[in-house]
Design a protein around this motif. Structure first.
Motif, short mmCIF file in Angstrom:
data_model
loop_
_atom_site.label_atom_id
_atom_site.label_comp_id
_atom_site.label_asym_id
_atom_site.label_seq_id
_atom_site.Cartn_x
_atom_site.Cartn_y
_atom_site.Cartn_z
N LYS A 130 -38.59 24.60 -31.36
CA LYS A 130 -39.30 25.54 -30.49
C LYS A 130 -40.78 25.62 -30.86
CE LYS A 130 -39.27 30.33 -28.87
NZ LYS A 130 -38.61 31.66 -28.96
N ALA A 182 -42.54 22.34 -29.88
CA ALA A 182 -42.77 22.22 -28.44
C ALA A 182 -43.92 23.12 -27.99
CB ALA A 182 -41.50 22.57 -27.67
N LEU A 215 -34.79 15.00 -27.77
CA LEU A 215 -34.73 16.45 -27.64
C LEU A 215 -34.08 16.91 -26.35
CD1 LEU A 215 -38.26 17.48 -28.97
CD2 LEU A 215 -36.10 17.37 -30.21
N ARG A 216 -34.08 16.05 -25.34
CA ARG A 216 -33.54 16.51 -24.06
C ARG A 216 -32.04 16.78 -24.12
NH1 ARG A 216 -33.76 10.99 -20.35
NH2 ARG A 216 -32.42 9.70 -21.67
N PRO A 249 -29.60 21.57 -26.51
CA PRO A 249 -29.67 22.78 -25.67
C PRO A 249 -30.83 23.67 -26.10
CG PRO A 249 -27.42 22.35 -26.36
CD PRO A 249 -28.28 21.41 -27.13
N ARG A 250 -31.52 24.26 -25.12
CA ARG A 250 -32.69 25.06 -25.40
C ARG A 250 -32.35 26.25 -26.30
NH1 ARG A 250 -37.78 25.50 -23.19
NH2 ARG A 250 -37.28 23.86 -21.70
N ARG A 251 -31.14 26.77 -26.22
CA ARG A 251 -30.79 27.92 -27.05
C ARG A 251 -30.73 27.56 -28.54
NH1 ARG A 251 -26.16 26.28 -24.41
NH2 ARG A 251 -24.46 25.55 -25.75
N GLU A 252 -30.68 26.25 -28.84
CA GLU A 252 -30.62 25.82 -30.24
C GLU A 252 -31.99 25.42 -30.79
OE1 GLU A 252 -27.69 22.82 -30.85
OE2 GLU A 252 -26.20 23.80 -29.56
N TRP A 253 -33.03 25.48 -29.96
CA TRP A 253 -34.35 25.02 -30.39
C TRP A 253 -34.89 25.83 -31.57
CZ3 TRP A 253 -38.16 23.28 -26.01
CH2 TRP A 253 -37.59 22.19 -25.31
N GLU A 254 -34.62 27.13 -31.55
CA GLU A 254 -35.19 27.99 -32.59
C GLU A 254 -34.49 27.79 -33.92
OE1 GLU A 254 -36.79 32.59 -33.05
OE2 GLU A 254 -35.61 31.99 -31.30
#
Length: 545
Positions: free
Chosen positions: A437, A440, A468-469, A472-477
């Motif tokens: 996160k 990005a 990275l695609r 899942p966005r919820r795992e970015w942090e």
């Protein structure tokens, strides 16, 4: 408030549309810009000049001369070329042309009733003696003769001649400004102006080459602001303009010297500023500025005395011709006709300077209109003359060895360049401890797909957006770059050719490669395909000047 915006909107739209149309017929973009000014100004009366619009239009001249200094003038290269027959031929051509032009701009030989003081006459004669590096470079590139021995000779001769003539014009403009303040020109004032120019050049050179690069790198490390280099240098350009005018020089000379000093910046810093600077200049300010030439054109010059029209049109042309050919033959240069044809070239810098002389009150509108038309004719005709002279050269596949080429050719012919020549060793890289996160949010660039990641001072690997695609966005942090790195990446080495490294990127389906020292294997930086594309772009003189 809306009238200036309407005028500027009409000018920029018509200028860019006409540029596309004129290029289909092989006509220079500057002709298109000037035509748009004529159509919207003298012909239809839709646009009139005013204080607000003139201020915005005037910014273009500073950006234009900044780009001339950045792209065409290399002070270190000029010093390296100040020797031998080529330097003698270049300076002699300017002196002969200048002397002949002074015959019509002053009252010493012919009195054309121009009413010019010595400073104005000298500045105008300098404009009439100027040669255009941009025209010569473009023709040499188109003909494949840029690294032919005679092509190198032409290129270097025109660089020296242009530099000398610009100095004369800058001196004349500065003296005109001094006289306008009520000071008389004498030998003391001449020495003062020369000392001011020299001192200002030294200060700008030291600040631009020694201080600015370090400041920019430091601020990049601390702030990580997008387009930071562009903003700092654009703002710095305007501060330099103000500083130049504060010490008694014209702002255009300050912009020119600032650009010439910045030509020594590392490639990576240049690549950060040039897209924005060139887009701002060529997409907006420069078209508007040269459109203002059309706005100021009039038919008043037909009321000039016939001898004035003939004198201003033909005498400087004869002086330019005599200076070019006499100097080439006296200095016993190879292919004197081709070199002389290059010295005869004239571009749009003359029009820019004529606008400046008009705005400063040095010349009247009738003289301005006549000479702008003469310069437009030069722009159309001189490339054909250079091409004709080049037909007599030997085979174009004979080139000058790399260590014998002119220092000025580096920005126009970059064949054989190696990775270490463009490597920015001060660049920072994301650490593998960063979360996806955070990465990005602060590191992603629109033109880059792959990124070098470090572990402290050592290479950790490469992270690709394609990897990275699937995250899942919820795992970015909660995910660090270390968890998504590609470790088995190929290297580039500092002594390799850029062309070979680009091929390795293609084979590895990567857009960036880490760079290492060949002997120690230590990580020293990175090179990307986007940088190579920009390198090719910067190496080709696409702007028509």
């Amino acid at each position: 408030m809306h009238d200036p915006l309407l005028s500027i909107g009409l000018l920029i739209v018509l200028a860019k549309l006409l540029e596309g149309i004129f290029k289909r017929f092989g006509l220079n973009s500057i002709i298109a810009y000037a035509t748009s000014g004529v159509l919207l100004g003298p012909v239809t009366g839709l646009v009139e000049t005013g204080a607000e619009s003139d201020f915005i239009l005037g910014i273009g001249i500073f950006l234009f001369f900044f780009l001339i200094g950045l792209d065409e003038l290399d002070i270190r290269g000029f010093v390296a070329a100040v020797r031998g027959r080529l330097f003698v031929a270049s300076v002699l051509s300017v002196l002969i042309s200048l002397a002949v032009s002074l015959a019509v701009t002053t009252t010493v030989v012919f009195d054309l009733h121009l009413g010019l003081g010595f400073a104005e006459a000298l500045a105008l004669a300098g404009v009439l003696s100027l040669s255009s590096l941009g025209v010569v470079a473009k023709v040499l590139v188109d003909k494949g003769q840029l690294k032919h021995p005679v092509g190198v000779q032409m290129f270097t001769a025109v660089v020296i001649a242009e530099f000398v003539a610009l100095f004369v014009v800058g001196f004349g403009i500065s003296e005109h400004a001094t006289e306008a303040d009520g000071h008389q020109t004498d030998w003391r004032s001449v020495l003062t102006v020369v000392a001011q120019i020299a001192g200002f050049a030294v200060v700008i050179w030291v600040v631009s080459t020694k201080v600015l690069p370090r400041v920019i790198v430091l601020l990049h490390h601390l702030l990580q602001v997008p387009q930071l280099s562009f903003g700092l240098l654009l703002g710095g350009l305007f501060l330099v303009v103000v500083g130049a005018e504060h010490v008694g020089l014209h702002g255009t000379l300050g912009a020119l010297l600032f650009g010439a000093a910045l030509s020594t910046l590392p490639y990576q810093v240049r690549r950060d500023i040039m897209p924005g600077m060139r887009g701002t200049a060529e997409g907006f300010f420069v078209p508007l500025f040269f459109a203002s030439a059309g706005l100021h054109l009039s038919l008043d010059f037909v009321d000039l005395a016939p001898e004035t029209i003939i004198g201003l049109t033909l005498v400087p042309l004869a002086g330019k011709f005599a200076g070019a050919f006499i100097s080439a033959y006296v200095a016993r240069l190879d292919a004197p006709v081709a070199t002389a044809a290059g010295l005869m070239a004239k571009g749009v810098a003359e029009i820019a300077l004529l606008i400046l002389l008009l705005q400063s009150g040095a010349i009247d509108r009738d003289v301005f209109s006549l000479l702008v038309l003469v310069m437009l004719a030069y722009i159309v005709l001189t490339p054909a003359g250079i091409s004709l002279a080049l037909r007599g050269l030997a085979d174009g596949d004979r080139t000058v060895p790399e260590d014998e080429t002119s220092p000025f050719l580096d920005r126009f012919a970059l064949e054989g360049i190696r990775v270490h020549e463009i490597l920015d060793r001060s660049r920072t890289y994301p650490d593998q401890s960063l979360t996806v996160k955070a990465f990005a949010a602060t590191w992603l660039l629109p033109e880059q797909n792959d990124y070098v990641v470090v572990d402290g001072e050592e290479l950790a690997g490469i992270v690709s957006l394609g990897m990275l695609r699937y995250l899942p966005r919820r795992e970015w942090e909660a995910t660090t770059l270390e968890q998504v790195l590609r470790h088995d990446t190929p290297y580039a080495y500092g002594d390799e050719l850029v062309e070979d490294v680009l091929q390795r990127m293609t084979e590895s389906t990567l857009t960036v490669l880490p760079v290492a020292e060949r002997e120690s294997g230590a990580f020293i930086g990175s090179i990307s395909s986007h940088e190579v594309i920009e390198l090719i772009t910067f190496a080709t003189p696409t702007h028509e000047i």
